[in-house]
Design a protein around this motif. Structure first.
Motif, short mmCIF file in Angstrom:
data_model
loop_
_atom_site.label_atom_id
_atom_site.label_comp_id
_atom_site.label_asym_id
_atom_site.label_seq_id
_atom_site.Cartn_x
_atom_site.Cartn_y
_atom_site.Cartn_z
N PRO A 272 0.81 -1.22 0.00
CA PRO A 272 0.00 0.00 0.00
C PRO A 272 0.85 1.27 0.00
CG PRO A 272 -0.85 -1.58 1.58
CD PRO A 272 0.48 -2.10 1.12
N LEU A 273 0.43 2.21 -0.81
CA LEU A 273 1.05 3.52 -0.88
C LEU A 273 0.14 4.55 -0.24
CD1 LEU A 273 2.17 3.41 -4.64
CD2 LEU A 273 3.55 2.80 -2.63
N ASN A 274 0.70 5.69 0.12
CA ASN A 274 -0.14 6.76 0.65
C ASN A 274 -1.23 7.14 -0.34
OD1 ASN A 274 1.21 6.99 3.07
ND2 ASN A 274 2.65 8.54 2.31
N SER A 275 -0.90 7.07 -1.63
CA SER A 275 -1.86 7.47 -2.67
C SER A 275 -3.04 6.50 -2.77
CB SER A 275 -1.16 7.56 -4.03
OG SER A 275 -0.58 6.31 -4.38
N TYR A 276 -2.94 5.33 -2.12
CA TYR A 276 -4.05 4.37 -2.14
C TYR A 276 -5.12 4.69 -1.10
CZ TYR A 276 -1.13 1.20 -4.97
OH TYR A 276 -0.36 0.64 -5.95
#
Length: 256
Positions: free
Chosen positions: A207-211
């Motif tokens: 998971p990325l922050n953008s998710y």
């Protein structure tokens, strides 16, 4: 000398007359169509038997052999008056019609997965050479995807899924049985992450922050059939708020 006296004809002349007689005979065919029948599960399927000769047809005989059987079984004998003869047709499973004296049809009212691989043949009975067999056709059954589920391990997902920034997560997408095998496509937000022709697919992602607050889901796609979507879940990325403020703080320090 009598011309009807065959003893006075040479073998060469007899052979010539025989070949000449054969050349005048038109070889009739019986054609069963379509040659590669395809039907959607739970729909009907109609086969058409056509006689190309000039002789009078006395009956059409419909036969079938299943994949686990070794010989054809007669399903029905339809005589010239378009009536079943000797063997009663099971009208709960089949129906027949007679568009012309040289063309009859046979309809399977509702095909199922168990009909996959069934082989059909029709036989035309005439006065001479008595019977002519058609080509054999094998039925292929298409099965449409009916449902797709998204799980985390054995847990069916709904609502929000909490994940940790940078920590890998594996989800499973399962489609119901399909023929041909459907293509499973994975999405995070609007972005396609993976696609493959299977009934069970896994997606592993970090998971990325953008998710954060984006939806993750999958769908099953088959040619000529509607797409079927899984349940959708919203990702809550832990560490997102901390990283967000850390980024602001870093930017602030850069400018002072």
């Amino acid at each position: 000398m009598s011309y009807g006296d065959k003893s006075m004809l040479s073998p060469q002349l007899i052979a010539f007359i025989y070949v000449l007689a054969l050349s005048a005979v038109v070889i009739a065919e019986v054609v069963l169509s379509p040659s590669s029948p395809v039907a959607l599960e739970n729909s009907s399927l109609t086969l058409t038997c056509t006689f190309t000769g000039d002789e009078t047809v006395t009956s059409f005989i419909w036969k079938r052999v299943k994949t686990n059987e070794s010989s054809f079984a007669i399903l029905g004998i339809i005589i010239a008056e378009c009536k079943s003869f000797i063997i009663p047709v099971d009208t709960s499973l089949y129906e027949y019609s007679c568009p012309s004296s040289k063309q009859y049809t046979w309809t399977i009212r509702k095909v199922t997965k168990q009909n996959e691989g069934d082989k059909y043949q029709c036989v035309v009975e005439i006065l001479f050479p008595k019977v002519i067999n058609s080509n054999s056709v094998v039925i292929y059954i298409q099965v449409q995807v009916t449902n797709v589920t998204l799980k985390d391990g054995s847990t069916l997902l709904a609502g929000t899924l909490e994940v940790t920034n940078g920590v890998r997560k594996t989800l499973t997408c399962t489609a119901s049985e399909s023929r041909p095998t459907a293509t499973i496509i994975w999405y995070i937000g609007d972005d396609v992450k993976k696609k493959e022709n299977v009934t069970l697919s896994t997606l592993t992602f970090a998971p990325l922050n953008s998710y954060h607050n984006k939806q993750v889901y999958c769908k099953a796609s088959q040619t000529a059939h509607p797409e079927v979507f899984s349940n959708r879940i919203t990702l809550y990325v832990k560490g997102y708020i901390f990283n967000f403020f850390f980024a602001i703080l870093s930017a602030y320090r850069f400018f002072i």
